[in-house]
Design an enzyme around this catalytic site. Structure first.
Site, short mmCIF file in Angstrom:
data_model
loop_
_atom_site.label_atom_id
_atom_site.label_comp_id
_atom_site.label_asym_id
_atom_site.label_seq_id
_atom_site.Cartn_x
_atom_site.Cartn_y
_atom_site.Cartn_z
N ASP A 143 0.80 -1.23 0.00
CA ASP A 143 0.00 0.00 0.00
C ASP A 143 0.84 1.29 0.00
O ASP A 143 0.31 2.37 -0.26
CB ASP A 143 -0.92 0.04 1.24
CG ASP A 143 -1.85 -1.17 1.31
OD1 ASP A 143 -2.11 -1.77 0.27
OD2 ASP A 143 -2.29 -1.50 2.43
N GLN A 291 -2.23 -8.76 -6.77
CA GLN A 291 -1.28 -7.66 -6.54
C GLN A 291 -0.23 -7.99 -5.49
O GLN A 291 0.76 -7.29 -5.34
CB GLN A 291 -2.05 -6.41 -6.07
CG GLN A 291 -2.91 -5.82 -7.14
CD GLN A 291 -4.05 -4.98 -6.57
OE1 GLN A 291 -3.94 -3.78 -6.47
NE2 GLN A 291 -5.14 -5.61 -6.18
O1 F6P Z 1 -2.31 -3.94 3.37
C1 F6P Z 1 -2.14 -4.71 2.25
C2 F6P Z 1 -3.45 -5.20 1.72
O2 F6P Z 1 -3.17 -5.97 0.60
C3 F6P Z 1 -4.50 -4.11 1.45
O3 F6P Z 1 -4.22 -3.42 0.26
C4 F6P Z 1 -5.78 -4.90 1.47
O4 F6P Z 1 -6.88 -4.11 1.85
C5 F6P Z 1 -5.50 -5.91 2.53
O5 F6P Z 1 -4.10 -6.04 2.66
C6 F6P Z 1 -6.10 -7.27 2.27
O6 F6P Z 1 -5.70 -8.13 3.28
P1 F6P Z 1 -6.15 -9.63 3.50
O7 F6P Z 1 -7.09 -10.00 2.40
O8 F6P Z 1 -4.91 -10.43 3.49
O9 F6P Z 1 -6.79 -9.62 4.84
#
Ligand code: F6P
Length: 365
Positions: A143, A291
């Site tokens: 991020d 991503q």
């Molecule tokens: O902080 C990184 C990130 O990929 C954010 O962009 C996204 O909102 C979040 O983590 C998603 O996290 P997870 O699906 O692993 O809980």
């Protein structure tokens, strides 16, 4: 007996984590009197019975710098200050096991800890440092939302993947005269969205830092089609919101994961545009965890390696309570307090925003 440094990765994974681990191990191997131990799934590896740790040697980290994910595993739940314990009635309680963990580390002969993680992990690092633990932080997140460092590793890889997605969506959108909405990650910061939108040449980009007006987006779409320009690409950040709307977020179902789960804005936007009278054929794509997975690009491998080497050097110097950071062209160390004090938002008056506007991109305002 050799001195031991413990390494762990916490929070969401991110391309480049393995390159940091390799940097730490290689720098430690030059000293002859330090060895590296990895804790599995962040601090959980220490807190579990039996403990889950692995010895990290030059041999075991050979060639991992271009591998995605983390060889140590990671977790977004709990942590030493909020360890989840299931109650008889099926509910969960959270207990503070930080003192017990610090004692376990002492018993293992750990002289320094390197915690690779985002702002949540570095907040835990600061609390452990206040309790006397010799700890050093390495910032990670796709991020790019930590203000103490110019860039976090993983971010440029995510931008590259999002840009490739825009490139691919352009060809199909043009073929069908469609509006395609691409939702990307980033939480409360629009770095991935705006960078990919500029690199990929999107017509519209919506970021959390600038609230959007649906009617203005509709006007841009209608004008494009009136001019005979056959497609519109909208890149929307998961944290974007309209002038009178809220960020779309849900509570995580993972026990102990306090982070809200963002997502759904592409779908909402498509529906809202339709309801507002948009006649164009529209589709949405949510890029999601693509991503975060896979190999880091060269920039992130280099930055991650620099962070790993610098973190190990701080351990050798006994310089604790700090997080490594990139301040072009140097890698520096900043206090945890500085590292966690400010979120890295896009400044709406910044040159990146001016560049987007300068090439005629609509930011929905
Ligand atoms: O902080 C990184 C990130 O990929 C954010 O962009 C996204 O909102 C979040 O983590 C998603 O996290 P997870 O699906 O692993 O809980």
């Amino acid at each position: 007996m050799k001195k031991k440094v413990l390494v762990l990765t916490g929070g969401g994974d991110c391309p480049g984590l393995n390159a940091v681990i390799r940097g730490i191990v290689k720098r430690a191997a030059q000293t002859e009197d330090w060895e590296v131990v990895g804790s599995i799934q962040s601090f959980d590896g220490i807190l579990r019975e039996p403990m889950e740790t692995i010895e990290l040697t030059e041999k075991s980290v050979a060639g991992i710098h271009y591998q995605g994910g983390t060889i140590l595993g990671t977790t977004t739940k709990g942590g030493p200050f909020a360890w989840p314990v299931k109650q008889e009635d099926g509910t969960w309680n959270f207990i503070d096991r930080s003192d017990e963990m610090i004692q376990k580390l002492k018993d293992m002969g750990i002289e320094a800890v390197i915690s690779i993680g985002g702002d949540g992990s570095q907040r835990i690092s600061q609390k452990l440092y206040e309790k006397g633990l010799n700890i050093i932080g390495v910032p990670k997140t796709i991020d790019n939302d930590l203000s103490a460092t110019d860039y976090t590793f993983g971010y440029q890889t995510a931008v590259q993947i999002a840009t490739e997605a825009v490139d691919r969506l352009v060809t199909t959108a043009t073929s069908h005269n469609r509006v395609i909405i691409l939702e990307v990650m980033g939480r409360d910061a629009g770095w991935i969205a705006l960078s990919a939108a500029i690199a990929g040449g999107a017509e519209i980009c919506l970021i959390p830092e600038i609230t959007y007006d649906l009617n203005k987006i509709l006007k841009v779409i209608n004008n494009r089609f009136k001019q005979g320009k056959g497609h519109v690409i909208i890149v929307v950040s998961e944290g974007a919101k309209s002038v009178n709307g809220n960020v779309l977020a849900q509570k995580s179902d993972e026990i102990g994961n306090e982070n809200l789960k963002l997502g759904g804005i592409a779908s909402k936007l498509l529906k809202d545009l339709k309801d507002a009278g948009c006649e164009a054929d529209m589709r949405e794509t949510v890029l999601g965890h693509l991503q975060r997975g896979g190999v880091p690009i060269a920039f992130d491998r280099i930055l991650a390696t620099q962070f790993g080497v610098k973190a190990m050097e701080l351990a050798l110097e006994g310089d604790f309570g700090k997080m490594v950071a990139f301040r072009h062209p140097e890698i520096v160390a900043v206090s945890f307090l500085e590292a966690i004090s400010k979120y890295n938002f896009i400044n709406p008056d910044s040159s990146l925003v001016k560049t987007a506007r300068g090439i005629g991109m609509s930011l929905g305002d």
